[in-house]
Write a protein that holds these residues in place. Structure first.
Motif, mmCIF file in Angstrom:
data_model
loop_
_atom_site.group_PDB
_atom_site.id
_atom_site.type_symbol
_atom_site.label_atom_id
_atom_site.label_comp_id
_atom_site.label_asym_id
_atom_site.label_seq_id
_atom_site.Cartn_x
_atom_site.Cartn_y
_atom_site.Cartn_z
ATOM 1 N N LEU A 295 59.178 73.506 20.556
ATOM 2 C CA LEU A 295 58.359 74.089 19.494
ATOM 3 C C LEU A 295 57.916 72.975 18.545
ATOM 4 N N LYS A 296 57.070 73.336 17.562
ATOM 5 C CA LYS A 296 56.583 72.305 16.628
ATOM 6 C C LYS A 296 57.634 71.976 15.577
ATOM 7 N N ARG A 297 58.384 72.971 15.136
ATOM 8 C CA ARG A 297 59.494 72.686 14.232
ATOM 9 C C ARG A 297 60.536 73.803 14.249
ATOM 10 N N ILE A 298 61.703 73.461 13.748
ATOM 11 C CA ILE A 298 62.791 74.436 13.641
ATOM 12 C C ILE A 298 63.106 74.574 12.152
ATOM 13 N N LEU A 299 62.975 75.787 11.661
ATOM 14 C CA LEU A 299 63.237 76.081 10.248
ATOM 15 C C LEU A 299 64.614 76.724 10.139
ATOM 16 N N ILE A 300 65.467 76.198 9.286
ATOM 17 C CA ILE A 300 66.811 76.776 9.179
ATOM 18 C C ILE A 300 67.099 77.152 7.730
ATOM 19 N N GLU A 301 67.525 78.395 7.543
ATOM 20 C CA GLU A 301 67.901 78.834 6.200
ATOM 21 C C GLU A 301 69.140 78.068 5.749
ATOM 22 N N LYS A 302 69.119 77.570 4.505
ATOM 23 C CA LYS A 302 70.283 76.846 3.976
ATOM 24 C C LYS A 302 71.507 77.761 3.971
ATOM 25 N N VAL A 303 72.682 77.157 4.146
ATOM 26 C CA VAL A 303 73.920 77.952 4.197
ATOM 27 C C VAL A 303 74.662 77.838 2.875
ATOM 28 N N PRO A 304 75.642 78.727 2.614
ATOM 29 C CA PRO A 304 76.327 78.723 1.316
ATOM 30 C C PRO A 304 76.995 77.381 0.990
ATOM 31 N N GLU A 305 77.194 77.149 -0.317
ATOM 32 C CA GLU A 305 77.763 75.880 -0.791
ATOM 33 C C GLU A 305 79.292 75.848 -0.710
ATOM 34 N N CYS A 306 79.939 76.964 -0.343
ATOM 35 C CA CYS A 306 81.407 76.995 -0.424
ATOM 36 C C CYS A 306 82.085 76.258 0.742
ATOM 37 N N SER A 307 83.412 75.992 0.583
ATOM 38 C CA SER A 307 84.107 75.037 1.458
ATOM 39 C C SER A 307 84.182 75.455 2.925
ATOM 40 N N GLU A 308 84.235 76.795 3.218
ATOM 41 C CA GLU A 308 84.311 77.121 4.648
ATOM 42 C C GLU A 308 83.015 76.800 5.397
ATOM 43 N N TRP A 309 81.926 76.546 4.633
ATOM 44 C CA TRP A 309 80.646 76.179 5.256
ATOM 45 C C TRP A 309 80.399 74.669 5.217
ATOM 46 N N ASP A 310 81.363 73.879 4.669
ATOM 47 C CA ASP A 310 81.182 72.418 4.509
ATOM 48 C C ASP A 310 80.716 71.734 5.786
ATOM 49 N N ALA A 311 81.423 72.024 6.901
ATOM 50 C CA ALA A 311 81.133 71.326 8.157
ATOM 51 C C ALA A 311 79.730 71.704 8.657
ATOM 52 N N ILE A 312 79.390 72.986 8.535
ATOM 53 C CA ILE A 312 78.082 73.455 9.009
ATOM 54 C C ILE A 312 76.974 72.829 8.164
ATOM 55 N N ARG A 313 77.177 72.840 6.835
ATOM 56 C CA ARG A 313 76.189 72.260 5.930
ATOM 57 C C ARG A 313 75.968 70.775 6.254
ATOM 58 N N ASP A 314 77.089 70.075 6.472
ATOM 59 C CA ASP A 314 77.034 68.650 6.824
ATOM 60 C C ASP A 314 76.164 68.425 8.072
ATOM 61 N N ARG A 315 76.404 69.216 9.133
ATOM 62 C CA ARG A 315 75.654 69.024 10.383
ATOM 63 C C ARG A 315 74.191 69.414 10.216
ATOM 64 N N LEU A 316 73.931 70.464 9.401
ATOM 65 C CA LEU A 316 72.538 70.887 9.219
ATOM 66 C C LEU A 316 71.751 69.839 8.452
ATOM 67 N N ILE A 317 72.388 69.233 7.449
ATOM 68 C CA ILE A 317 71.710 68.183 6.674
ATOM 69 C C ILE A 317 71.375 67.015 7.588
ATOM 70 N N LYS A 318 72.319 66.678 8.475
ATOM 71 C CA LYS A 318 72.053 65.570 9.400
ATOM 72 C C LYS A 318 70.995 65.960 10.436
ATOM 73 N N ALA A 319 71.073 67.193 10.933
ATOM 74 C CA ALA A 319 70.109 67.646 11.944
ATOM 75 C C ALA A 319 68.690 67.620 11.391
ATOM 76 N N SER A 320 68.574 67.859 10.086
ATOM 77 C CA SER A 320 67.234 67.935 9.478
ATOM 78 C C SER A 320 66.815 66.589 8.892
ATOM 79 N N HIS A 321 67.623 65.561 9.132
ATOM 80 C CA HIS A 321 67.325 64.238 8.556
ATOM 81 C C HIS A 321 67.043 64.363 7.064
ATOM 82 N N HIS A 322 67.791 65.239 6.405
ATOM 83 C CA HIS A 322 67.689 65.433 4.949
ATOM 84 C C HIS A 322 66.359 66.065 4.524
#
Ligand code: TXA
Ligand code: MG
Length: 329
Positions: A295-322
């Protein structure tokens, strides 16, 4: 029971071969951690620059002192609480551990994975197996044997089938070699769970914390090839409207109740789980599937800021090159 395939895998490791191993986090690309030319093959297969240290996988805690020294009681408490499991301990290394494995550092990363196939192999092999995630450097880690085949194909001597990885994200890495524990990579063993065991605060490394403050700082991504963008929930509609016809087709991944969106010719809509644990399980498989749609792009809704989402947030930030849309434009 040791199957014929397991016997073959052990023989491969002993002969300096590369074996893809299912773990509960992601599939690893394994080699005998004491065999320098075998470990060198890992870097070649992954196209990973030398100097990036590898995690050594063990079968049991008794093997620990062969690889690490000056192990603190706190590190032992974490090993007892979380092993076998998705936690990697960084400890002071024994002198004989190969520089190629540690990236020339004085420390070594160690973990006992919690997967029956990985444990059977490690027990039968009887020594440490160096294994990074079984993907090309900077790409998404594989969570199925088919994904390993897609990533590395001919470059692996044997791929052990172990089903879908139960956790789906790489292990939490905690540095226990210094005076205070520091989380170097968040994973599904959360900072909170570690604090409960240690009874003391645990900090995230500055590198992890500064995600939002210093975009572009990270060299290593876990990224799809398709341009990936993170969007604040409130701005999804505006963002979609701002796109021009040639920006489509796109994918949209949300986890909050966005029943509002439906798939059509231009938007491939994916409704992700609302909870962190099942979301983590789905994430890499979903990104890989979407990447394969070109596809032309992948849009991802940001995930919650709390600690159980830390790892997911980390990978999403990297996947999106910030690349993050968090204000109106
Ligand atoms: O879940 C996992 O950890 C998977 C499975 C296969 O076990 N492995 C994995 O390996 O994710 P890899 O190589 O993709 O990531 C290992 C990370 C790297 O970012 C590396 O820098 C860090 O571990 N690491 C390894 N040894 C280290 C050390 N001595 N000091 C600091 N970081 C280290
Ligand atoms: Mg990796």
């Amino acid at each position: 029971m040791i199957t014929q395939e397991m016997t073959q895998a052990v023989a491969m490791l002993r002969a300096g071969g590369l074996v893809a191993i299912p773990t509960e986090t992601v599939y690893g690309l394994g080699a005998d951690a004491k065999n320098e030319s075998a470990v060198r093959r890992i870097f070649l297969a992954k196209e990973r620059p030398y100097g990036h240290p590898l995690i050594v996988h063990l079968a049991n805690v008794q093997q620990l002192t062969e690889w690490a020294r000056d192990i603190s009681p706190e590190a032992m408490r974490l090993a007892e609480a979380f092993w076998p499991g998705p936690l990697t301990l960084i400890l002071k290394k024994q002198p004989q551990v190969l520089d190629l494995v540690t990236g020339g550092q004085e420390t070594v990363g160690l973990r006992i994975p919690n997967h029956p196939v990985a444990l059977a192999l490690l027990r039968a092999f009887g020594s440490g197996v160096a294994a990074p995630s079984a993907n090309k450097f900077t790409r998404i880690s594989p969570t199925t044997a088919a994904a390993v085949r897609q990533e590395l194909g001919e470059e692996v001597d044997l791929i052990l089938e172990g089903g879908n990885c139960r956790v789906g994200l790489e292990s939490t890495i905690i540095d226990m070699s210094g005076t205070v524990p520091v989380i170097l990579r968040p994973g599904m063993v959360t900072a909170k769970a570690i604090m409960e065991v240690l009874g003391e605060p645990v900090s995230l490394s500055q590198q992890v914390v500064s995600h939002t403050r210093a975009p572009g700082m990270h060299l290593v991504h876990y990224a799809p090839l398709t341009k990936t963008v993170l969007v604040e929930t409130a701005y999804i509609s505006d963002y979609l409207q701002s796109l021009r016809p040639h920006d489509f087709p796109i994918a949209l991944m949300t986890h909050s109740k966005c029943d509002f969106y439906k798939s059509d010719n231009t938007i491939h809509y994916v409704s992700m789980p609302h909870e962190a644990v099942p979301y983590a399980y789905d994430l890499y498989q979903t990104l890989r599937m979407l990447d394969n749609l070109h596809l032309k792009r992948i849009l991802i809704e940001k995930v919650p800021e709390c600690s159980e989402w830390d790892a997911i947030r980390d990978r999403l930030i990297k996947a999106s090159h910030h690349s993050c849309i968090d204000k109106l434009f």
